[in-house]
Write a protein that holds these residues in place. Structure first.
Motif, short mmCIF file in Angstrom:
data_model
loop_
_atom_site.label_atom_id
_atom_site.label_comp_id
_atom_site.label_asym_id
_atom_site.label_seq_id
_atom_site.Cartn_x
_atom_site.Cartn_y
_atom_site.Cartn_z
N GLY A 149 45.70 38.37 30.01
CA GLY A 149 44.54 38.55 30.89
C GLY A 149 44.96 38.60 32.34
O GLY A 149 45.77 37.80 32.79
N THR A 150 44.44 39.57 33.06
CA THR A 150 44.68 39.69 34.50
C THR A 150 43.34 39.72 35.19
O THR A 150 42.52 40.59 34.92
N PRO A 151 43.06 38.76 36.07
CA PRO A 151 41.74 38.70 36.71
C PRO A 151 41.36 40.01 37.38
O PRO A 151 42.16 40.60 38.12
N GLY A 152 40.16 40.49 37.09
CA GLY A 152 39.65 41.69 37.72
C GLY A 152 40.07 42.99 37.08
O GLY A 152 39.59 44.05 37.48
N VAL A 153 40.97 42.96 36.08
CA VAL A 153 41.48 44.17 35.46
C VAL A 153 40.73 44.46 34.16
O VAL A 153 40.65 43.59 33.28
N LYS A 154 40.21 45.66 34.04
CA LYS A 154 39.57 46.13 32.82
C LYS A 154 40.31 47.37 32.34
O LYS A 154 40.58 48.29 33.11
N ILE A 155 40.64 47.38 31.05
CA ILE A 155 41.34 48.52 30.47
C ILE A 155 40.42 49.23 29.49
O ILE A 155 39.81 48.59 28.63
N ARG A 156 40.30 50.53 29.62
CA ARG A 156 39.44 51.31 28.74
C ARG A 156 40.15 52.61 28.37
O ARG A 156 41.05 53.08 29.09
N GLU A 212 41.11 49.59 35.46
CA GLU A 212 40.25 49.46 36.63
C GLU A 212 40.42 48.06 37.21
O GLU A 212 40.38 47.07 36.48
N LEU A 213 40.63 48.00 38.49
CA LEU A 213 40.74 46.74 39.20
C LEU A 213 39.48 46.57 40.04
O LEU A 213 39.27 47.31 41.00
N TYR A 214 38.64 45.63 39.60
CA TYR A 214 37.34 45.42 40.25
C TYR A 214 36.57 46.73 40.41
O TYR A 214 36.03 47.05 41.46
N GLY A 215 36.58 47.52 39.33
CA GLY A 215 35.79 48.75 39.28
C GLY A 215 36.48 50.00 39.77
O GLY A 215 35.96 51.10 39.59
N ARG A 216 37.67 49.89 40.35
CA ARG A 216 38.42 51.06 40.85
C ARG A 216 39.52 51.43 39.86
O ARG A 216 40.28 50.57 39.42
N ALA A 217 39.59 52.72 39.49
CA ALA A 217 40.62 53.19 38.57
C ALA A 217 41.94 53.29 39.32
O ALA A 217 42.12 54.17 40.18
N LEU A 218 42.87 52.37 39.02
CA LEU A 218 44.11 52.28 39.79
C LEU A 218 45.37 52.32 38.93
O LEU A 218 46.48 52.13 39.44
N GLY A 219 45.22 52.57 37.63
CA GLY A 219 46.39 52.62 36.77
C GLY A 219 46.11 53.40 35.50
O GLY A 219 44.96 53.58 35.10
N SER A 255 51.99 45.11 42.06
CA SER A 255 52.15 43.65 42.09
C SER A 255 50.82 42.91 41.92
O SER A 255 50.74 41.72 42.21
N SER A 256 49.81 43.62 41.41
CA SER A 256 48.51 42.98 41.18
C SER A 256 48.30 42.57 39.73
O SER A 256 47.30 41.94 39.40
N GLY A 257 49.22 42.97 38.84
CA GLY A 257 49.07 42.69 37.41
C GLY A 257 48.56 43.87 36.62
O GLY A 257 48.48 43.81 35.39
N VAL A 258 48.21 44.97 37.30
CA VAL A 258 47.69 46.14 36.60
C VAL A 258 48.74 46.73 35.66
O VAL A 258 48.46 47.04 34.49
N GLY A 259 49.98 46.89 36.13
CA GLY A 259 51.04 47.45 35.29
C GLY A 259 51.34 46.60 34.08
O GLY A 259 51.50 47.11 32.97
N THR A 260 51.40 45.29 34.28
CA THR A 260 51.66 44.38 33.16
C THR A 260 50.54 44.44 32.13
O THR A 260 50.79 44.44 30.92
N ALA A 261 49.29 44.50 32.60
CA ALA A 261 48.16 44.58 31.67
C ALA A 261 48.19 45.88 30.89
O ALA A 261 47.93 45.89 29.67
N LEU A 262 48.50 47.00 31.54
CA LEU A 262 48.58 48.28 30.84
C LEU A 262 49.71 48.29 29.82
O LEU A 262 49.55 48.78 28.70
N SER A 263 50.87 47.75 30.20
CA SER A 263 52.01 47.69 29.29
C SER A 263 51.67 46.86 28.06
O SER A 263 51.93 47.27 26.92
#
Length: 312
Positions: A149-156, A212-219, A255-263
């Motif tokens: 889990g990464t705070p603020g990250v949603k994967i769809r 999406e990080l707090y609603g923005r598609a960033l990864g 460095s926000s955790g987005v890459g780790t969550a996607l991986s």
């Protein structure tokens, strides 16, 4: 030394350094490849020299030189480094006869097992650099781990309406990797990338996921499932092979955790399909992706050495 003996000794030596490497068969000349041999008494080397040419607008053109000369090799005997040095000299003679000197759209490419250190110094002396790595991650089929889990990250799962976002992320990744010589920034690259992504997004279940990080598609992460990886599955000794095509994170979200969550999400998807290993390519010199992927459980399997232009 007979080609059967060279192939057998080469396979035995590589199996001792990496159990995930596939076996070896003797090389044969074909219409598009020639076999080069050198013999140094009790040591020997053999190589299959081939050439692949692609059009500038071909789907795989952004990731390679337009003319690629490749040498697949096998080494045998107690002096593999000396045998490799002699084989590279023999290949240089061949290249001077078939490649245009100074043409930066030609490359000489030589794949080596990453853990096979014999001849590394000799390859450097011949002007080759370790450019690209095929890394492998054995899957945990017994206890698959869920995404962290990464705070603020949603994967769809991605959908056709994400095309512009996917192209922007893909081009940002492509531009960054171009610094390390693994991809090419030519005119038309964005169109090639957009066409490929559009085809994937129009599949019933696109193999892409958006973060999406707090609603923005960033990864974005893109995978190939077992059954789609025949083009690379023979590079590893495994049954069901998955491939992680790309993972892109916008610079603002690094460095926000987005890459780790996607991986983690991609690996969970592939683990649930019973994948034995996952492969990916990365730039050896990239100071961000190399430590990132190895922190995700990958390690080098094959290293692609390159000299560009093929003949200087």
């Amino acid at each position: 030394m007979h080609s059967d003996v060279i192939a057998s000794e080469h396979a035995t030596r590589l199996a001792a350094v990496d159990p995930l490497l596939p076996g070896s068969s003797p090389f044969e000349s074909t219409e598009n490849a020639v076999v080069l041999d050198v013999d140094l008494g009790d040591s020997a080397a053999t190589g299959r020299a081939s050439r692949v040419q692609v059009d500038r607008d071909a789907p795989n053109a952004p990731w390679r030189a337009l003319t690629e000369h490749r040498l697949d090799l096998q080494l045998a005997g107690p002096q593999p480094a000396a045998a490799l040095d002699a084989l590279l000299t023999r290949w240089d003679e061949h290249l001077r006869a078939v490649a245009e000197p100074g043409d930066t759209e030609t490359a000489a490419v030589l794949p080596r097992a990453s853990r096979d250190a014999a001849g590394t110094r000799e390859m450097l002396h011949h002007g080759f650099a370790p450019l690209r790595v095929v890394a492998v991650r054995p899957a945990d089929r017994m206890i698959p781990e869920g995404p962290r889990g990464t705070p603020g990250v949603k994967i769809r799962r991605a959908e056709p309406g994400d095309l512009d976002t996917a192209v922007a992320l893909g081009m940002e990744l492509h531009s960054f990797d171009a610094q390390y010589g693994t991809v090419n920034l030519r005119s038309g690259v964005e169109d090639i990338l957009a066409k490929d992504l559009a085809e994937q997004l129009n599949r019933p279940e696109p193999p892409l996921w958006i973060a999406e990080l707090y609603g923005r598609a960033l990864g974005m992460v893109n995978v190939q499932h077992p059954g789609e990886t025949g083009w690379i599955s023979d590079r590893v000794k495994a049954g069901r092979v998955g491939y992680l095509s790309s993972l892109a994170v916008a610079e603002a979200a690094r460095s926000s955790g987005v890459g780790t969550a996607l991986s983690a999400h991609a690996h969970q998807v592939l683990d649930e399909e019973g994948t034995d290993v996952v492969l990916l390519h990365h730039a050896a010199a990239n100071p961000l992706s190399t430590p990132f992927w190895y922190a995700q459980g990958y390690r080098p399997l094959w290293t692609y050495w390159q000299r560009r232009p093929a003949v200087r």
